[in-house]
Write an enzyme that holds these catalytic residues in place. Structure first.
Site, PDB file in Angstrom:
ATOM      1  N   GLU A  47       5.269 -21.842   1.562  1.00  0.00           N
ATOM      2  CA  GLU A  47       5.204 -21.296   2.819  1.00  0.00           C
ATOM      3  C   GLU A  47       6.210 -20.190   3.048  1.00  0.00           C
ATOM      4  OE1 GLU A  47       6.619 -23.754   5.988  1.00  0.00           O
ATOM      5  OE2 GLU A  47       5.256 -23.098   7.514  1.00  0.00           O
ATOM      6  N   ASN A 107       1.663 -17.588  10.999  1.00  0.00           N
ATOM      7  CA  ASN A 107       2.013 -18.116   9.726  1.00  0.00           C
ATOM      8  C   ASN A 107       0.830 -18.305   8.648  1.00  0.00           C
ATOM      9  OD1 ASN A 107       3.481 -19.566   7.660  1.00  0.00           O
ATOM     10  ND2 ASN A 107       4.304 -20.974   9.198  1.00  0.00           N
ATOM     11  N   LYS A 124      -1.931 -21.049   9.709  1.00  0.00           N
ATOM     12  CA  LYS A 124      -1.433 -22.334  10.071  1.00  0.00           C
ATOM     13  C   LYS A 124      -1.828 -22.632  11.380  1.00  0.00           C
ATOM     14  CE  LYS A 124       2.944 -24.930   9.884  1.00  0.00           C
ATOM     15  NZ  LYS A 124       4.373 -24.758   9.504  1.00  0.00           N
ATOM     16  N   GLU A 143       8.707 -22.573  15.389  1.00  0.00           N
ATOM     17  CA  GLU A 143       7.502 -21.652  14.944  1.00  0.00           C
ATOM     18  C   GLU A 143       6.399 -21.669  16.175  1.00  0.00           C
ATOM     19  OE1 GLU A 143       7.084 -24.580  11.122  1.00  0.00           O
ATOM     20  OE2 GLU A 143       5.441 -22.986  11.291  1.00  0.00           O
ATOM     21  N   CYS A 169       2.251 -26.400   5.339  1.00  0.00           N
ATOM     22  CA  CYS A 169       3.548 -27.217   5.724  1.00  0.00           C
ATOM     23  C   CYS A 169       3.278 -28.431   6.683  1.00  0.00           C
ATOM     24  CB  CYS A 169       4.438 -26.389   6.355  1.00  0.00           C
ATOM     25  SG  CYS A 169       6.181 -27.305   6.486  1.00  0.00           S
ATOM     26  N   ASN A 194       8.141 -25.755   4.156  1.00  0.00           N
ATOM     27  CA  ASN A 194       9.746 -25.484   4.257  1.00  0.00           C
ATOM     28  C   ASN A 194      10.071 -26.688   5.136  1.00  0.00           C
ATOM     29  OD1 ASN A 194      10.907 -22.171   3.906  1.00  0.00           O
ATOM     30  ND2 ASN A 194       8.591 -22.560   3.690  1.00  0.00           N
TER      31      ASN A 194
HETATM   32  N1  ING Z   1       8.167 -27.956   8.472  1.00  0.00           N
HETATM   33  C1  ING Z   1       8.243 -29.299   8.742  1.00  0.00           C
HETATM   34  C2  ING Z   1       7.013 -30.005   8.325  1.00  0.00           C
HETATM   35  O1  ING Z   1       5.854 -30.658   8.783  1.00  0.00           O
HETATM   36  C3  ING Z   1       9.041 -30.906  10.483  1.00  0.00           C
HETATM   37  C4  ING Z   1       8.184 -29.606  10.448  1.00  0.00           C
HETATM   38  C5  ING Z   1      10.429 -30.730  10.520  1.00  0.00           C
HETATM   39  C6  ING Z   1       8.468 -32.259  10.106  1.00  0.00           C
HETATM   40  C7  ING Z   1      11.385 -31.743  10.696  1.00  0.00           C
HETATM   41  C8  ING Z   1       9.196 -33.185  10.191  1.00  0.00           C
HETATM   42  C9  ING Z   1      10.528 -33.230  10.478  1.00  0.00           C
HETATM   43  O2  ING Z   1       7.164 -30.360   6.840  1.00  0.00           O
HETATM   44  C10 ING Z   1       7.091 -27.053   8.745  1.00  0.00           C
HETATM   45  N2  ING Z   1       7.405 -25.789   8.529  1.00  0.00           N
HETATM   46  O3  ING Z   1       5.940 -27.453   9.130  1.00  0.00           O
END
Ligand code: ING
Length: 312
Positions: A47, A107, A124, A143, A169, A194
């Site tokens: 991503e 995204n 996304k 985001e 993601c 990420n």
């Molecule tokens: N990142 C994360 C994910 O779903 C996240 C969001 C952050 C989830 C912290 C859990 C804890 O893997 C993205 N970019 O969606």
């Protein structure tokens, strides 16, 4: 003769704010050449593969974040990646921040065939985090500030001799993502991520928690839809912020066939037999034979939790 699609999950190590796109594209090209040497036909990058994970940074003026977006794909700085893919006959998928001519921001990830033609685009759908600066959080995850929810659904394409779909993601944590593609017969879902290890939530999660949930989400999606899932991390410490790795490939039986154990640029290559998805699709997850859609209404009628349906 098995229908093999040899895929390279191309993990990227950290991309610092100061690192420009030509430097990142050079890293991606090096991975592509190494993947070709290892027999891969299809390379999958993370991503937002071209830049640092900028949604961790708050810009009061959203226009200031436009430096992280691509107005054209390919553009002058990404053209070398497409040229190399065509030279090597390598199909690819990667994520980037898309700014459309109408000024909309997504995204996004794309599917590019061996000739270098963009044959599929995904935006996304599940955007985690928040839209305004939250001073109570140790780390921002903005985001919802910088992107709109995707407007293309979860399509599946005939691609490289199979049925391939994309997710990004946070999408990998939602069963709906895989099931909508499963109902199109998907044989391989490719996704980049990420994922920060530190979070702004009160209940701290350990790195082990994050890795467990990463595996759980990908394995469940693969098993419950009898599909390959290729999940590719951007990893390492970006300007002091840690993203975990855990790049992995799960087979249609849900079992992990390979996983990276570092946080740098690296490849996980696997010859995926797309016909191995047939058994699950014809037995346990023969959707037509076993699903009862008349009882699933709440899944599309409600976004959030509503009143229980039980009656005394
Ligand atoms: N990142 C994360 C994910 O779903 C996240 C969001 C952050 C989830 C912290 C859990 C804890 O893997 C993205 N970019 O969606």
């Amino acid at each position: 003769m098995p229908r093999l699609l040899t895929v390279a999950a191309a993990q990227l190590g950290p991309i610092q704010k100061a690192e420009d796109r030509p430097a990142v594209v050079a890293r991606m090209i090096a991975l592509m050449r190494a993947a070709k040497a290892r027999g891969a036909d299809f390379i999958v990058y993370p991503e937002l593969a071209l830049t640092t994970f900028f949604p961790r940074w708050y810009y009061e003026d959203r226009a200031e974040a436009e430096r992280w977006f691509e107005r054209r794909m390919p553009g002058p700085q990404t053209q070398p990646l497409f040229d190399t893919a065509r030279e090597l006959g390598m199909a690819m998928s990667f994520g980037y921040a898309e700014l459309t001519p109408e000024g909309r921001r997504f995204n996004t990830s794309i599917l590019v065939d061996r000739s270098g033609a963009i044959v599929g685009k995904y935006r996304k759908v599940h955007l985690p985090g928040h839209a305004e600066h939250d001073p109570t959080r140790a780390h921002q995850h903005l985001e919802k500030r910088y992107f709109e929810p995707g407007d293309l659904g979860f399509p599946v394409w005939e691609f490289e001799g199979g049925l391939v779909g994309m997710a990004i993601c946070n999408d990998r944590r939602w069963p709906e993502t895989y099931r909508v593609m499963g109902l199109q017969g998907v044989e391989m879902v490719v996704l980049g991520y990420n994922t920060p290890t530190a979070n702004g939530h009160s209940r701290a999660e350990t790195l082990e928690d994050r890795m467990f949930h990463n595996r759980l989400s990908v394995q469940a999606g693969a098993y419950q839809n009898s599909t390959w899932v290729v999940a590719v991390a951007k990893a390492g410490i970006e300007d002091g912020h840690h993203l975990f790795g855990g790049t992995l490939i799960a087979g249609p039986d849900g079992k992990i066939v390979g996983e990276l154990d570092h946080e740098e640029d690296g490849l996980l290559v696997h010859a995926c037999d797309l016909d191995a998805t047939r058994f699950g699709k014809e037995t346990m997850f023969n959707f037509a034979a076993h699903r009862r859609v008349e009882h699933y209404g709440l899944i599309t009628q409600r976004a959030g939790v509503g009143a229980p349906l039980g009656r005394r």
